[in-house]
Design a protein around this motif. Sequence first.
Motif, short mmCIF file in Angstrom:
data_model
loop_
_atom_site.label_atom_id
_atom_site.label_comp_id
_atom_site.label_asym_id
_atom_site.label_seq_id
_atom_site.Cartn_x
_atom_site.Cartn_y
_atom_site.Cartn_z
N PHE A 80 39.10 47.16 48.75
CA PHE A 80 40.39 46.80 48.48
C PHE A 80 40.97 47.32 46.39
O PHE A 80 39.70 47.00 46.29
CB PHE A 80 40.52 45.43 48.63
N ALA A 81 41.87 47.37 46.69
CA ALA A 81 42.44 47.74 44.82
C ALA A 81 42.38 46.41 44.62
O ALA A 81 43.46 45.63 45.35
CB ALA A 81 42.85 48.72 44.50
N GLN B 264 38.83 44.77 35.81
CA GLN B 264 38.94 44.73 34.27
C GLN B 264 40.57 45.17 34.07
O GLN B 264 41.12 45.33 34.15
CB GLN B 264 38.36 46.62 34.11
N GLY B 265 40.44 43.81 32.60
CA GLY B 265 41.76 43.29 32.09
C GLY B 265 41.31 42.66 30.62
O GLY B 265 40.29 43.46 30.55
N ASP B 266 41.77 41.88 29.99
CA ASP B 266 41.09 41.06 29.45
C ASP B 266 39.99 40.36 29.95
O ASP B 266 39.34 40.23 28.80
CB ASP B 266 42.27 39.73 28.79
N THR C 232 42.75 47.93 35.73
CA THR C 232 42.21 48.84 36.53
C THR C 232 41.04 47.74 37.15
O THR C 232 40.57 46.73 37.88
CB THR C 232 40.96 49.69 35.13
N PHE C 233 40.59 48.92 38.23
CA PHE C 233 39.61 48.32 39.15
C PHE C 233 39.50 49.53 39.75
O PHE C 233 39.67 50.94 40.00
CB PHE C 233 40.59 48.44 40.51
N LEU C 234 37.69 49.45 40.10
CA LEU C 234 36.59 50.51 40.73
C LEU C 234 35.83 49.87 41.69
O LEU C 234 36.02 48.50 41.92
CB LEU C 234 35.73 49.93 39.33
N ARG D 91 30.52 50.71 38.12
CA ARG D 91 30.30 49.59 37.75
C ARG D 91 29.22 49.01 37.07
O ARG D 91 29.85 47.76 36.86
CB ARG D 91 30.87 49.78 39.75
N ALA D 92 28.41 49.76 38.03
CA ALA D 92 27.27 49.28 36.99
C ALA D 92 27.26 48.35 34.74
O ALA D 92 27.04 47.78 34.59
CB ALA D 92 25.74 50.22 36.56
#
Length: 412
Positions: A15-16, A112-114, A158-160, A170-171
């Motif tokens: 999912f995102a 990922q955001g703040d 953002t989403f990985l 991701r790492a």
Amino acid sequence: MKKLLTGMLILSFIFAAGCQKAPDTEPPFTETTTHQGIVITTPYFSFTLPSAWQNNYTIRYSADGNDRYYRLVDPVCEETHGGHYFTVALYEDPVEAAEICGYNGTYLGVLQGDIIYSAVVLNPTDLPVPDERADLYRSLHATKQQALDSFAPAKGTTFLRTGAQNYQQRAVLLSTPTRAKEVAERFAKETDTPITYVGLCTDLLTFEENGQTLPREHYAHYLYEDEAGTHYVIPLFFASETQTVLPTVYRVDAFPHVTQCWAVDHTEFDRLTRQFLADANMGEGEYLLKDLDGEGIPELVVRQGTTLSVYVLKSNAVAITDQYDSETATMSYYEYYGLDHPGLFTRHVGGGQTHYGYLRFENNQLRHQIVVTKNTPDPTKTAEQTAHSDDQALVDIATKDLPKVNFLPFVS
């Protein structure tokens, strides 16, 4: 604190989502009915439940520090059976997320955001509804993947996703101070292959054993890279109430497949330790083999009177590195199976108080600190406790009922 983790295969949900930290004034989520279904919108992500979920669910939101939990339950049987469908959890600590994935969670990716989050779906471990609700439960679960596939990140995030193409990305986002440094350095020395730390992943990898392809379960992986761009992983293992870096290196051939290419021979270490103890003629005392710094390689801990001595393996020889003298015969030592506290916890009595401490081993040096003191209690009263550390987790662990260290006697 850590419980035995049962063997469960990690499901492959994709999912995102997004993870921008929400101001306290924003609601935790909103629900909007559309022709496509019920749109759940949070400050971090949104997703759509199929129309079959209408009137059959409710969301219980909770937070623990920066961690966020969106628990979907059946409101009809929540109080009697739990009614848990699934929970979307956002963890700030990637190691905690990795451990959850080894028990009842499905690793989803990085948001990922703040704040950088590991996103995990927490799955029920049983059928949490009465028999008369079981058919509904199963029909809604049949649409669970559809709901997860509809996840979308909030604005500005953002989403990985999980998947081979984002393995190294991701790492990097999950990067945390490595606990595998000693393993990597020894691998580089013995194989003449310098490797550089990239980050921490929780992907489900596969390997070959006796001609069969098997999943590498209950692991997180410290990802490394050599000068040619080849990737290697050092496993971080969760099982049997222990959490430790394994002194083994796998080469990533074609993600997700890995091949073991190096491992520490503990049999040789044990042999050298026994030979060292026999040759040292130390007299009376006790010893323990324990990974004191959490780097995957055990140290030899020798206890003689009030003194602890720590020995390490250097150039195929056992050598002393540091000592600690407790200066009291009342000192006792305890173990805690935790990633962040691999050293020894201590307790001793003096001045009418019980002193709880922590003996850490870092950079080949022993450092002891008193964490908590308690007045020796009147049997009719509760002991008065004074904390000497701002680390509440350390305070809590130090005062737990921990297992005592099992030192072994010298054998001549």
